[in-house]
Design a protein around this motif. Sequence first.
Motif, PDB file in Angstrom:
ATOM      1  N   GLY A  79       0.823  -1.207   0.000  1.00  0.00           N
ATOM      2  CA  GLY A  79       0.000   0.000   0.000  1.00  0.00           C
ATOM      3  C   GLY A  79       0.849   1.246   0.000  1.00  0.00           C
ATOM      4  O   GLY A  79       1.727   1.414  -0.837  1.00  0.00           O
ATOM      5  N   ASP A  80       0.639   2.112   0.987  1.00  0.00           N
ATOM      6  CA  ASP A  80       1.369   3.378   1.031  1.00  0.00           C
ATOM      7  C   ASP A  80       2.674   3.296   1.821  1.00  0.00           C
ATOM      8  O   ASP A  80       3.315   4.308   2.070  1.00  0.00           O
ATOM      9  N   HIS A  81       3.091   2.084   2.213  1.00  0.00           N
ATOM     10  CA  HIS A  81       4.346   1.908   2.955  1.00  0.00           C
ATOM     11  C   HIS A  81       5.376   1.150   2.126  1.00  0.00           C
ATOM     12  O   HIS A  81       5.043   0.203   1.427  1.00  0.00           O
ATOM     13  N   VAL A  82       6.618   1.582   2.240  1.00  0.00           N
ATOM     14  CA  VAL A  82       7.750   0.920   1.594  1.00  0.00           C
ATOM     15  C   VAL A  82       8.796   0.668   2.681  1.00  0.00           C
ATOM     16  O   VAL A  82       9.088   1.557   3.483  1.00  0.00           O
ATOM     17  N   VAL A  83       9.332  -0.542   2.711  1.00  0.00           N
ATOM     18  CA  VAL A  83      10.366  -0.912   3.675  1.00  0.00           C
ATOM     19  C   VAL A  83      11.631  -1.239   2.905  1.00  0.00           C
ATOM     20  O   VAL A  83      11.595  -1.986   1.924  1.00  0.00           O
ATOM     21  N   MET A  84      12.741  -0.666   3.342  1.00  0.00           N
ATOM     22  CA  MET A  84      14.022  -0.930   2.690  1.00  0.00           C
ATOM     23  C   MET A  84      15.027  -1.404   3.733  1.00  0.00           C
ATOM     24  O   MET A  84      15.195  -0.782   4.777  1.00  0.00           O
ATOM     25  N   HIS A  85      15.684  -2.516   3.444  1.00  0.00           N
ATOM     26  CA  HIS A  85      16.766  -3.045   4.280  1.00  0.00           C
ATOM     27  C   HIS A  85      18.051  -2.856   3.499  1.00  0.00           C
ATOM     28  O   HIS A  85      18.142  -3.244   2.339  1.00  0.00           O
ATOM     29  N   SER A  86      19.045  -2.233   4.121  1.00  0.00           N
ATOM     30  CA  SER A  86      20.322  -2.023   3.439  1.00  0.00           C
ATOM     31  C   SER A  86      21.478  -2.277   4.393  1.00  0.00           C
ATOM     32  O   SER A  86      21.317  -2.272   5.611  1.00  0.00           O
ATOM     33  N   ARG A  87      22.640  -2.499   3.799  1.00  0.00           N
ATOM     34  CA  ARG A  87      23.899  -2.589   4.534  1.00  0.00           C
ATOM     35  C   ARG A  87      24.739  -1.432   4.027  1.00  0.00           C
ATOM     36  O   ARG A  87      24.809  -1.184   2.819  1.00  0.00           O
ATOM     37  N   ARG A  88      25.390  -0.738   4.944  1.00  0.00           N
ATOM     38  CA  ARG A  88      26.179   0.437   4.576  1.00  0.00           C
ATOM     39  C   ARG A  88      27.548   0.335   5.229  1.00  0.00           C
ATOM     40  O   ARG A  88      27.665  -0.055   6.387  1.00  0.00           O
ATOM     41  N   ARG A  89      28.576   0.701   4.463  1.00  0.00           N
ATOM     42  CA  ARG A  89      29.950   0.624   4.960  1.00  0.00           C
ATOM     43  C   ARG A  89      30.693   1.881   4.530  1.00  0.00           C
ATOM     44  O   ARG A  89      30.592   2.323   3.397  1.00  0.00           O
ATOM     45  N   LEU A  90      31.455   2.427   5.473  1.00  0.00           N
ATOM     46  CA  LEU A  90      32.307   3.562   5.153  1.00  0.00           C
ATOM     47  C   LEU A  90      33.504   3.080   4.351  1.00  0.00           C
ATOM     48  O   LEU A  90      33.891   1.909   4.438  1.00  0.00           O
ATOM     49  N   PRO A  91      34.117   3.972   3.574  1.00  0.00           N
ATOM     50  CA  PRO A  91      35.281   3.568   2.776  1.00  0.00           C
ATOM     51  C   PRO A  91      36.436   3.078   3.654  1.00  0.00           C
ATOM     52  O   PRO A  91      36.449   3.312   4.856  1.00  0.00           O
ATOM     53  N   ALA A  92      37.384   2.437   3.006  1.00  0.00           N
ATOM     54  CA  ALA A  92      38.603   1.946   3.672  1.00  0.00           C
ATOM     55  C   ALA A  92      38.271   0.985   4.808  1.00  0.00           C
ATOM     56  O   ALA A  92      38.808   1.087   5.906  1.00  0.00           O
ATOM     57  N   ALA A  93      37.329   0.076   4.536  1.00  0.00           N
ATOM     58  CA  ALA A  93      36.955  -0.958   5.514  1.00  0.00           C
ATOM     59  C   ALA A  93      36.461  -0.365   6.825  1.00  0.00           C
ATOM     60  O   ALA A  93      36.722  -0.896   7.908  1.00  0.00           O
ATOM     61  N   GLY A  94      35.746   0.737   6.730  1.00  0.00           N
ATOM     62  CA  GLY A  94      35.169   1.354   7.919  1.00  0.00           C
ATOM     63  C   GLY A  94      34.058   0.496   8.488  1.00  0.00           C
ATOM     64  O   GLY A  94      33.756  -0.572   7.959  1.00  0.00           O
ATOM     65  N   PRO A  95      33.442   0.943   9.578  1.00  0.00           N
ATOM     66  CA  PRO A  95      32.400   0.147  10.207  1.00  0.00           C
ATOM     67  C   PRO A  95      31.200  -0.059   9.283  1.00  0.00           C
ATOM     68  O   PRO A  95      30.903   0.784   8.441  1.00  0.00           O
ATOM     69  N   GLU A  96      30.541  -1.184   9.463  1.00  0.00           N
ATOM     70  CA  GLU A  96      29.363  -1.516   8.652  1.00  0.00           C
ATOM     71  C   GLU A  96      28.126  -1.436   9.532  1.00  0.00           C
ATOM     72  O   GLU A  96      28.161  -1.818  10.706  1.00  0.00           O
ATOM     73  N   ILE A  97      27.036  -0.930   8.956  1.00  0.00           N
ATOM     74  CA  ILE A  97      25.766  -0.870   9.670  1.00  0.00           C
ATOM     75  C   ILE A  97      24.690  -1.546   8.837  1.00  0.00           C
ATOM     76  O   ILE A  97      24.772  -1.589   7.610  1.00  0.00           O
ATOM     77  N   ALA A  98      23.704  -2.080   9.536  1.00  0.00           N
ATOM     78  CA  ALA A  98      22.489  -2.582   8.896  1.00  0.00           C
ATOM     79  C   ALA A  98      21.405  -1.554   9.195  1.00  0.00           C
ATOM     80  O   ALA A  98      21.300  -1.052  10.324  1.00  0.00           O
ATOM     81  N   VAL A  99      20.615  -1.209   8.177  1.00  0.00           N
ATOM     82  CA  VAL A  99      19.615  -0.159   8.330  1.00  0.00           C
ATOM     83  C   VAL A  99      18.281  -0.654   7.796  1.00  0.00           C
ATOM     84  O   VAL A  99      18.217  -1.271   6.724  1.00  0.00           O
ATOM     85  N   VAL A 100      17.218  -0.371   8.541  1.00  0.00           N
ATOM     86  CA  VAL A 100      15.862  -0.613   8.063  1.00  0.00           C
ATOM     87  C   VAL A 100      15.157   0.736   8.056  1.00  0.00           C
ATOM     88  O   VAL A 100      15.084   1.422   9.081  1.00  0.00           O
ATOM     89  N   ASP A 101      14.696   1.118   6.883  1.00  0.00           N
ATOM     90  CA  ASP A 101      13.923   2.348   6.713  1.00  0.00           C
ATOM     91  C   ASP A 101      12.502   1.963   6.355  1.00  0.00           C
ATOM     92  O   ASP A 101      12.288   1.067   5.530  1.00  0.00           O
ATOM     93  N   ILE A 102      11.545   2.643   6.960  1.00  0.00           N
ATOM     94  CA  ILE A 102      10.135   2.481   6.607  1.00  0.00           C
ATOM     95  C   ILE A 102       9.660   3.840   6.116  1.00  0.00           C
ATOM     96  O   ILE A 102       9.849   4.849   6.802  1.00  0.00           O
ATOM     97  N   TRP A 103       9.087   3.853   4.939  1.00  0.00           N
ATOM     98  CA  TRP A 103       8.635   5.098   4.313  1.00  0.00           C
ATOM     99  C   TRP A 103       7.128   5.026   4.106  1.00  0.00           C
ATOM    100  O   TRP A 103       6.609   4.016   3.650  1.00  0.00           O
ATOM    101  N   ARG A 104       6.415   6.111   4.437  1.00  0.00           N
ATOM    102  CA  ARG A 104       4.986   6.208   4.133  1.00  0.00           C
ATOM    103  C   ARG A 104       4.817   7.284   3.080  1.00  0.00           C
ATOM    104  O   ARG A 104       5.334   8.393   3.231  1.00  0.00           O
ATOM    105  N   LEU A 105       4.109   6.934   2.019  1.00  0.00           N
ATOM    106  CA  LEU A 105       3.893   7.880   0.928  1.00  0.00           C
ATOM    107  C   LEU A 105       2.451   8.361   0.909  1.00  0.00           C
ATOM    108  O   LEU A 105       1.541   7.638   1.325  1.00  0.00           O
ATOM    109  N   ASP A 106       2.280   9.567   0.434  1.00  0.00           N
ATOM    110  CA  ASP A 106       0.955  10.167   0.293  1.00  0.00           C
ATOM    111  C   ASP A 106       0.969  11.009  -0.975  1.00  0.00           C
ATOM    112  O   ASP A 106       1.818  11.906  -1.108  1.00  0.00           O
ATOM    113  N   ASP A 107       0.087  10.695  -1.896  1.00  0.00           N
ATOM    114  CA  ASP A 107      -0.009  11.423  -3.170  1.00  0.00           C
ATOM    115  C   ASP A 107       1.327  11.493  -3.910  1.00  0.00           C
ATOM    116  O   ASP A 107       1.715  12.533  -4.435  1.00  0.00           O
TER     117      ASP A 107
END
Length: 132
Positions: free
Chosen positions: A72-100
């Motif tokens: 419906g009007d919600h989108v969920v995104m799961h991503s992995r993010r890492r800083l350059p030069a083997a920096g720390p890695e994070i797991a992120v879950v974003d939930i987005w609600r859209l309208d019009d």
Amino acid sequence: MTTDNRSIVRQALEALIATGDVDALASSLSDDFVHHRPDATRTKADWLAAVRGALVPLAGMQVEIRHVLADGDHVVMHSRRRLPAAGPEIAVVDIWRLDDGLIAEAWEIIEPVAEATAHLTWWEGPSGAAGF
């Protein structure tokens, strides 16, 4: 509609990641956009300022989008993010609600991958007993 919402979110974030164009992201947000995190809630202006402020420290960050799900009007995104030069890695879950066709709300949860195992037993207090 679900596919369109998924595309709107994906295009807005991929453009930001690829080019750092915060204004392009801003045009995808509703005027009354609200960004929620466990520690704070931000308005559109506050969140965009935080994104602009993070561009230099996060330059070169690698983002791997693992899942984009829509209902419906919600989108969920799961991503992995890492800083350059083997920096720390994070797991992120974003939930987005859209309208019009615009992103109206966002929720974000970030977990450092190196700390994931410790978070699997968060309910245990310091002594190992249930803390709730």
